[in-house]
Design an enzyme around this catalytic site. Structure first.
Site, mmCIF file in Angstrom:
data_model
loop_
_atom_site.group_PDB
_atom_site.id
_atom_site.type_symbol
_atom_site.label_atom_id
_atom_site.label_comp_id
_atom_site.label_asym_id
_atom_site.label_seq_id
_atom_site.Cartn_x
_atom_site.Cartn_y
_atom_site.Cartn_z
ATOM 1 N N ASP A 32 0.860 -1.186 0.000
ATOM 2 C CA ASP A 32 0.000 0.000 0.000
ATOM 3 C C ASP A 32 0.893 1.232 0.000
ATOM 4 O O ASP A 32 1.485 1.575 1.021
ATOM 5 C CB ASP A 32 -0.908 -0.020 1.231
ATOM 6 C CG ASP A 32 -1.715 1.265 1.380
ATOM 7 O OD1 ASP A 32 -2.051 1.867 0.341
ATOM 8 O OD2 ASP A 32 -1.990 1.665 2.529
ATOM 9 N N GLY A 38 1.275 4.955 0.093
ATOM 10 C CA GLY A 38 0.587 6.190 0.429
ATOM 11 C C GLY A 38 1.443 7.399 0.121
ATOM 12 O O GLY A 38 2.620 7.276 -0.216
ATOM 13 N N ALA A 41 -7.189 4.230 -5.104
ATOM 14 C CA ALA A 41 -7.059 2.771 -5.012
ATOM 15 C C ALA A 41 -7.140 2.296 -3.575
ATOM 16 O O ALA A 41 -7.792 1.291 -3.261
ATOM 17 C CB ALA A 41 -5.740 2.330 -5.644
ATOM 18 N N ASP A 42 -6.494 3.023 -2.660
ATOM 19 C CA ASP A 42 -6.506 2.609 -1.251
ATOM 20 C C ASP A 42 -7.898 2.672 -0.655
ATOM 21 O O ASP A 42 -8.299 1.822 0.151
ATOM 22 C CB ASP A 42 -5.529 3.461 -0.448
ATOM 23 C CG ASP A 42 -5.827 4.956 -0.553
ATOM 24 O OD1 ASP A 42 -6.419 5.390 -1.559
ATOM 25 O OD2 ASP A 42 -5.449 5.709 0.375
ATOM 26 N N THR A 85 -2.551 10.452 5.201
ATOM 27 C CA THR A 85 -2.158 11.819 4.872
ATOM 28 C C THR A 85 -3.388 12.719 4.888
ATOM 29 O O THR A 85 -3.358 13.850 5.378
ATOM 30 C CB THR A 85 -1.489 11.862 3.492
ATOM 31 O OG1 THR A 85 -0.373 10.964 3.498
ATOM 32 C CG2 THR A 85 -1.007 13.259 3.172
ATOM 33 N N THR A 124 2.236 25.345 25.535
ATOM 34 C CA THR A 124 1.922 25.423 24.102
ATOM 35 C C THR A 124 1.828 24.040 23.484
ATOM 36 O O THR A 124 0.909 23.743 22.725
ATOM 37 C CB THR A 124 2.998 26.257 23.370
ATOM 38 O OG1 THR A 124 3.011 27.580 23.906
ATOM 39 C CG2 THR A 124 2.703 26.326 21.882
#
Length: 257
Positions: free
Chosen positions: A5, A7, A109-110, A133, A185
């Site tokens: 896979d 990515g 496709a994924d 992502t 922060t």
């Protein structure tokens, strides 16, 4: 057999033992869009060797990719070093799933592979939430039809953009915040990302269930799925980090593997 896979950020690949439905071994590495077939083969050989495996152990392979230019490189690597033709998820392969969107060629496709794997497991209406992502939500009907989905910016993209556009804010590694109210922060960013994306998932899944039916099963997958699960466990039915790899094995088998 080998399943890959590719990515935009990471490449996740694994191997299945003959006749097994479970991933025997898996690896992740950063996706390099400039990789050649020889570089891919060298990296693959080294990672396989770490688990006592070799090219000769692989009797078949399939790849899905969101980086089109790497498809040919993976196919060339398989042909040259594995001695067989690697299947590529695309219009030429059967998936067993009708695609009910305006332009079927737009489906990543994924995303289609995830939908195939989820429906094979659930056998009814389901949704896959993939923390990659981008964060994608893909819906499948009770009859096994791909209905479409939702795409939002992913966690890593958001963290990088926050740091890039705000000079005093650092890039923060996502981990469980100590409290909702951040007292530094870094803690404030962690809280915002964790609870902000949890709220997004809860809201979108609620709307999807209103449209698809309350019995809709929801499966989470992708690199950040296990990190996010504690914050969305009331919304998500299960997490499966190998969902895409499982879908690739199913499609490989459907096409004569």
């Amino acid at each position: 057999m080998l399943v890959v896979d590719v990515g935009n950020t990471q490449t996740h690949f694994g191997v299945f033992d003959a006749g097994s439905e479970r991933v025997a071994e898996d690896w992740r590495f950063a996706t390099d869009r400039e990789s050649t077939s020889d570089e891919i083969a060298a990296l693959l050989a080294n990672l396989l060797a770490l688990r006592g495996l070799a090219f000769a152990d692989l009797g078949g392979s399939i790849v899905s990719s969101t980086v089109p230019q790497l498809n040919d490189q993976w196919r060339t690597a398989a042909s040259r070093y594995l001695g067989h033709e690697m299947l590529v998820v695309g219009p030429s392969l059967k998936t067993g799933m009708p695609i009910r969107i305006e332009n079927p060629y737009e489906v990543g496709a994924d995303r289609l592979v995830n939908a195939v794997a989820a429906y094979a497991r659930v056998g009814s209406t389901c949704v896959v939430v993939d923390f990659g992502t981008a964060i994608t939500y893909d819906a499948v009907s009770s009859g096994g039809e791909y209905l479409g989905g939702i795409i939002t910016p992913g966690i890593e993209i958001s963290l990088e953009a926050l740091s890039a556009r705000a000079a005093k804010l650092p890039i923060v590694e996502l981990s469980e915040p100590r409290a909702v109210i951040g007292r530094s922060t870094v803690e404030a960013i962690r809280s915002g990302i964790a609870f902000g994306f949890a709220g997004q998932v809860e809201g979108i899944v609620r709307r999807l269930r209103e449209e698809l039916g309350e019995s809709t099963r929801v499966i989470a997958t992708g690199g950040f799925s296990t990190v996010m699960y504690p914050f969305i466990k009331e919304t998500i039915d299960e997490v499966d980090e190998f969902l895409t790899l499982t879908g690739l094995r199913l499609i490989w088998k459907l096409n004569g593997g």
